[in-house]
Structure formats: structure tokens, C-alpha cells
Motif scaffolding. Structure first.
Motif, PDB file in Angstrom:
ATOM      1  N   MET A   1       0.632  -1.388   0.007  1.00  0.00           N
ATOM      2  CA  MET A   1      -0.125   0.238   0.242  1.00  0.00           C
ATOM      3  C   MET A   1       0.941   1.155   0.202  1.00  0.00           C
ATOM      4  SD  MET A   1      -3.260  -0.919  -0.188  1.00  0.00           S
ATOM      5  CE  MET A   1      -3.889   0.506   0.299  1.00  0.00           C
TER       6      MET A   1
ATOM      7  N   ALA B   1       1.989   1.665  -3.551  1.00  0.00           N
ATOM      8  CA  ALA B   1       1.039   1.946  -4.516  1.00  0.00           C
ATOM      9  C   ALA B   1       0.584   3.691  -4.370  1.00  0.00           C
ATOM     10  CB  ALA B   1      -0.246   1.212  -4.110  1.00  0.00           C
ATOM     11  N   ASN B   2       0.640   4.060  -2.879  1.00  0.00           N
ATOM     12  CA  ASN B   2       0.128   5.394  -2.488  1.00  0.00           C
ATOM     13  C   ASN B   2       1.243   6.293  -2.940  1.00  0.00           C
ATOM     14  OD1 ASN B   2      -2.264   5.015  -1.129  1.00  0.00           O
ATOM     15  ND2 ASN B   2      -1.083   4.350   0.713  1.00  0.00           N
TER      16      ASN B   2
ATOM     17  N   VAL C   1       0.719   6.442  -6.899  1.00  0.00           N
ATOM     18  CA  VAL C   1      -0.501   7.490  -7.402  1.00  0.00           C
ATOM     19  C   VAL C   1      -0.187   8.900  -7.077  1.00  0.00           C
ATOM     20  CG1 VAL C   1      -2.924   7.721  -6.988  1.00  0.00           C
ATOM     21  CG2 VAL C   1      -1.884   5.276  -7.189  1.00  0.00           C
ATOM     22  N   SER C   2       0.318   9.179  -6.072  1.00  0.00           N
ATOM     23  CA  SER C   2       0.710  10.428  -5.452  1.00  0.00           C
ATOM     24  C   SER C   2       1.646  11.127  -6.489  1.00  0.00           C
ATOM     25  CB  SER C   2       1.266  10.472  -4.086  1.00  0.00           C
ATOM     26  OG  SER C   2       1.640  11.948  -3.781  1.00  0.00           O
TER      27      SER C   2
ATOM     28  N   PHE D   1      -4.455   6.357  -3.167  1.00  0.00           N
ATOM     29  CA  PHE D   1      -4.696   5.045  -3.474  1.00  0.00           C
ATOM     30  C   PHE D   1      -5.666   4.301  -2.577  1.00  0.00           C
ATOM     31  CE2 PHE D   1      -3.806   0.365  -3.837  1.00  0.00           C
ATOM     32  CZ  PHE D   1      -4.283   0.110  -5.053  1.00  0.00           C
TER      33      PHE D   1
ATOM     34  N   GLY E   1      -8.983   5.938  -2.958  1.00  0.00           N
ATOM     35  CA  GLY E   1      -9.625   5.564  -3.998  1.00  0.00           C
ATOM     36  C   GLY E   1     -10.199   4.087  -3.709  1.00  0.00           C
ATOM     37  N   LEU E   2      -9.358   3.186  -3.002  1.00  0.00           N
ATOM     38  CA  LEU E   2      -9.772   1.722  -2.867  1.00  0.00           C
ATOM     39  C   LEU E   2     -11.021   1.877  -1.820  1.00  0.00           C
ATOM     40  CD1 LEU E   2      -8.433  -0.944  -4.025  1.00  0.00           C
ATOM     41  CD2 LEU E   2      -7.321  -0.893  -1.639  1.00  0.00           C
TER      42      LEU E   2
END
Length: 581
Positions: A273, A276-277, A280-281, A497, A500-501
Motif C-alpha cells: 500500500m 501504491a500510494n 499514485v501520489s 490509492f 480510492g480503494l
């Protein structure tokens, strides 16, 4: 003892066969994961389960039989019951569901052929069996978080029954790798029986990410070698780069890109995570930066900004001149020390004159500088905001100098007055013991102390007024920079992320579960539906917020007011672990 059977909803209409799952250790509970359809060869089933155990690290076994009678299969139930001798288990479940009926019939057979619990249409002790239906897809893809105030998932406490259920389903991923389209001796029903969830775009992205990460790692290694050059490690360069927000943001993003491009696979959910964060950031940051570039370089806005910037800085400097001239008179009718007032006023006016000369000298190059500075937005909106913060710091550098001069002079007088006040009370500050001790002074020391105390006391109002004015101006500049830094910190740390999840697939981030009664009839087992309770948005922000270089002081308002009162310098860019000068 109540027997709980966690049964997947996708297997409610499965054909007759064997139940594959796991008995939870230390619990009177069983988790059903899949149904192996008839016909099958027992030897192939045993070999298949042994291969799955080696891949999934979960002790999978045949829990019992599942009977779904159809035409031409009247003797199937008795045949499945005899399989308990081929798959020797301490307990053997015999589940069956009649055509057009909602409930299940359950019989638990202990080793030796005895029936421990029997429930269903045939009567018996049905209160001892509870069926908990669950959505296998949601449980498989979700991550169960510990409750508020509880320990982590990797704590030393004994895992709960629900956590064991989630772990069993999540670790049984190799079991769900086969579907009805795969050719093989066994046909299995589970949450991916209708076809594995996959996308050609996702697969192509995974394939393309390997060379892209390798290229990014190589570029980062070149950048790291460049930064290790001795020229950049010299004290003046290192000191300046540590104070510039742009350099700090560049270092921060470099570390993030190094984390994302790492070929090492994420070891746990939190690390995945975090990556992923960060990705996306960074993607959103660059997208916002490109939008800013398209706005800046359209309709000649750079030239307009340059035409506004220089007169604005000149106007601020002239307003400061008028303010100093007002302070050199009788501000608000206050009686000031004329000599000290004139000295301080002329000193600060000379600095403003130098600053105006510097602005006029740089004015022909402002547009070109802004044109190249605007290109930094291609690296992200955070870089553009960091550059804006540095520009504000440079344009208000004279205000910062005035604040430092006034604060040092005011602090010197405050500490001098406090030291001389202890002299009148017959005390002194013990530097070695860091405390106030009693002390006897002679007449000459008291006379000199009284003379110095009187001089400092009567000069204090003039110094305090200059300190107050320039401190307020400095706080205005700090407030503006603080808003910019908070915006940068928000973009860097906000878990886009994860949010959004939580918004699109709330079951992926589970805080707990809730149960809903599906069927409750006398003489039949109780049927419950286990639904996932998603994390709150505040909990998502707390769990997955990316750590940043948050550069704002953690002092309370009382401590901040105390520093302002005694004249201590306030550095808003100081981070944890750094000392002020």
C-alpha cells in the motif's frame, strides 16, 4: 459446543463432491474453501492437496462431503459418505442441500462412525451447528485491520477466530488458480470458478514495468553518484541546499522513486500500500504540474507575472521605508529614545536601500528566470510550490534580516535585565549546576548593576517596538510559506490509492465484520451472512498516510508565545532532530 461452519456463497449451488478447507486450530470452526466435483479419483485428490499445501503454506484437507442431489444421482449421498474411510479425518462433515430448499442438512461424524451432531430436516440437535456464509471474493481480497486500540496483525497476542478465517482464505490463493476452463482431472468450484479475474491491460502493464523500473533505477543511481561529488558536499553548498524547499523536495521524491522502482517484491500489505500510494501520489503530482505548465505558458502569462512581481517587491520595500520613517518619529504618541531610534531606523533604511538596488539590478532577468523556473512544474506541482516558497523566502529576505536583528537585540536586553534583576535579589545563575544560587555582592557591583539595569530598562521600549513590528511582518511571511508547505505536505502524504480503494472497493480495507440472519427455523441449523465492515475514512488516513519531512514545529501555543516573548528565533523550516542556532 457450537460448531461454526464458514461456507462460501459461491458453493451453494455446486455439484456434489468433496469439501476442501481447514479446521481452525483451537476453535470449533471449519472454513470451507472449495468443492471438488464428482467424478474424481481419490489418489489424484490427495496428490492435488499435497501440492497445494506446499504452495499455500496452509494445512488443507478434505473436511467432508457435499451432496446436491440431481436426477440420476440417487445413490451419490451414500457414496460420498463412504469416502470418509479413504480420507481418514478425526471429524467428517456431511453437508447436503435438497432441491428447492434454502437450508442445509449437516451431520458431523467423529472417528469411529459416531454422529456427534446432527441437524437438518431429519431432526436432531440442530442448535449445535451454525452456518456462516461469506463472500469468498471479498474475504480473499480484503485486509482485516485490528480494532482501534488493539494490537497489530503481527502482534504476540493469539489471533482471533475471524482473523484465522481471513488468513486461511488469503493464504489459499494457489487453490483458486484453477477454473472451469482449465484442463485437468479435477473440477473445482470456488470464487474464481467462472474465470480468473484478470485484464490484458494489467498483464501488459506488469510486463512493461520490469524494464521501466530497471531504467528508473539506473537513472537514480546516476543521480546519486552526481550528488556524492565533493563539490556538492562542501559546507556552504550543503547548508544552502538544506534550507531550500526545492532541494528538500527533490531529495524526498528521489527516495520515493527509489522505493517504487525497487525490484524487491512487497513483503506485506502495508509495504504494498505504501508503494501504491507513492506511485499514485507521484502520478497525480506530475499531472497537476503539467496542467500548471499549460496554464503558465499560454497567453503570455509568464511576462505578465514578471511585470507584476518586480513592482510588487518594490512597493513592499517602499511601504517598509514609510513604516521605518513612522517609527523614527513618535509612533502612536509613544515617547521613544531619540538616539537609539535614529540609529536603528537609519540602519534598517540602509538595508532597504540595498534591497531596492538589488531588485532593480535583477529586474531585466526576472522574466527569463521565471520562464525556466516554470519548467520545474514538469517534475510535479510540489516542485512548483517549493520553488514558489523559495522565491517568497528570497523576496522577503530583508524582512527576515530585520526580524533577526531586532530579535537578537531584544533577547540580549531581556536576558540582561533578568540577570541584573537576580543581582538585586542577591542571587546568580550557576552555569555548572544549571540553577539559581544565593550570592553576596559588594557595593561597586551593586552600583554598576543598578546603572546597567536603568539603561537597559529605559532602552527596552524602543527595542521592543522595533522587535514587535518586524516580528509581525516575519509572521506574515511565515504564514504564507506555511500554507505552501502544508499544500506540499498534503500532496506528498495523502494516501490517494488507499482512499480510492476505500471509495470504489470498500471491502478491500476491512475494520471488522457484521452478521445478518439469513435463515432461522426451529429444528434446522442457523444460517448467518458475514458482511465486511469497511474502515472509516479517518482510519484509512491514519493507517496509510505516507510519512513526510513535516517541517513545522510541534511546540504548543504556550511554548511558541514564550519564545516570542523572550526573543528566541523561530525557524519554521527546522525539522525533527535539528537544532536551532
Amino acid at each position: 459446543m457450537v460448531l461454526k461452519i464458514f461456507f462460501p456463497r459461491c458453493c451453494n449451488s455446486a455439484d456434489s463432491g468433496l469439501l476442501v478447507g481447514r479446521w481452525l486450530p483451537g476453535q470449533e470452526s471449519a472454513v470451507v474453501l472449495a468443492v471438488i466435483h464428482y467424478p474424481f479419483i481419490p489418489g489424484q485428490v490427495k496428490r492435488y492437496l499435497s501440492e497445494l499445501q506446499a504452495q499455500s503454506q496452509v494445512e488443507l484437507s478434505v473436511l467432508g462431503s457435499w451432496s446436491m442431489p440431481k436426477e440420476g444421482q440417487e445413490g451419490m449421498e451414500s457414496f460420498l459418505k463412504d469416502l470418509s474411510t479413504i480420507f481418514p479425518q478425526d471429524r467428517w462433515l456431511q453437508l447436503s442441500r435438497g432441491a428447492g430448499r434454502r437450508g442445509f442438512a449437516c451431520q458431523l461424524v467423529e472417528r469411529g462412525g459416531g454422529s456427534a451432531q446432527d441437524g437438518g430436516d431429519g431432526g436432531g440437535d440442530s442448535d449445535g451447528v451454525i452456518f456462516v456464509h461469506y463472500d469468498q471474493r471479498k474475504v480473499m481480497l480484503s485486509q482485516l485491520h485490528p480494532p482501534e486500540g488493539g494490537g497489530g496483525a503481527n502482534g504476540t497476542a493469539e489471533p482471533s477466530e475471524l482473523r484465522l478465517v481471513f488468513q486461511t482464505v488469503a493464504r489459499s490463493q494457489p487453490l483458486f488458480a484453477t477454473d472451469q476452463y482449465d484442463d485437468g482431472p479435477l473440477k473445482v468450484t470456488h470464487w474464481q470458478s467462472e474465470g480468473r479475474e484478470a485484464s490484458i491491460i494489467v498483464e501488459l502493464t506488469k510486463q512493461a514495468s520490469v524494464p521501466l523500473c530497471a531504467l528508473l533505477t539506473w537513472l537514480l543511481s546516476l543521480w546519486t553518484r552526481l550528488c556524492r561529488i565533493s563539490l556538492f558536499n562542501m559546507w556552504p553548498v550543503r547548508f544552502v541546499t538544506s534550507k531550500l524547499s526545492t532541494c528538500v523536495q527533490l531529495s524526498y521524491r528521489t527516495d520515493h522513486l527509489r522505493t517504487v522502482s525497487s525490484p524487491k517484491k512487497a513483503s506485506d500489505h502495508m509495504e504494498f500500500m505504501r508503494k501504491a500510494n507513492i506511485f499514485v501520489s507521484f502520478f497525480v503530482d506530475v499531472a497537476l504540474g503539467l496542467l500548471l505548465i499549460s496554464w503558465l505558458y499560454r497567453a503570455n502569462r509568464i511576462s505578465r507575472l514578471a511585470d507584476i512581481l518586480v513592482p510588487a517587491a518594490d512597493h513592499v520595500a517602499k511601504e517598509l521605508q514609510e513604516l521605518l520613517q513612522w517609527l523614527m518619529g513618535a509612533p502612536a504618541g509613544l515617547k521613544m529614545n531619540r538616539a537609539l531610534d535614529q540609529v536603528l531606523g537609519r540602519f534598517f533604511l540602509y538595508h532597504i536601500h540595498l534591497w531596492i538596488s538589488y531588485i532593480h539590478l535583477m529586474s531585466p532577468f526576472i522574466e527569463r528566470i521565471l520562464w525556466y523556473v516554470g519548467l520545474s512544474a514538469c517534475l510535479g506541482l510540489t516542485f512548483a510550490l517549493s520553488v514558489l516558497s523559495d522565491i517568497v523566502a528570497l523576496l522577503t529576505f530583508h524582512i527576515y534580516c530585520f526580524y533577526v536583528y531586532g530579535a537578537r537585540l531584544y533577547c540580549l536586553k531581556i536576558y540582561g535585565l533578568s540577570s541584573l534583576w537576580r543581582l538585586f535579589r542577591g542571587k546568580k545563575w550557576n552555569v555548572l549546576r544549571q540553577r539559581v544560587d544565593s550570592c553576596s555582592y559588594d557595593l561597586d557591583q551593586l552600583f554598576i548593576g543598578t546603572l546597567l539595569f536603568t539603561i537597559l530598562l529605559f532602552l527596552l521600549p524602543t527595542t521592543a517596538l522595533y522587535y514587535l513590528v518586524f516580528t509581525l511582518l516575519r509572521l506574515v511571511a511565515v504564514l504564507f510559506q506555511g500554507v505552501i508547505h502544508l499544500s506540499v505536505d498534503f500532496i506528498n502524504s495523502f494516501p490517494l490509492f488507499a482512499m480510492g480503494l476505500r471509495l470504489c472497493r470498500p471491502y478491500r480495507l476491512a475494520e471488522g465484520v457484521k452478521f445478518r440472519v439469513l435463515s432461522e427455523e426451529p429444528g434446522k441449523p442457523l444460517h448467518l451472512m458475514m458482511e465486511i465492515n469497511p474502515l472509516k475514512y479517518s482510519s484509512v488516513l491514519q493507517w496509510y498516510r505516507t510519512p513526510t519531512y513535516s517541517c513545522y514545529p510541534k511546540d504548543s501555543w504556550v511554548a511558541l508565545c514564550k519564545k516570542l516573548f523572550v526573543g528566541e528565533l523561530i525557524y519554521p523550516w527546522k525539522r525533527k532532530g535539528t537544532k536551532t542556532d
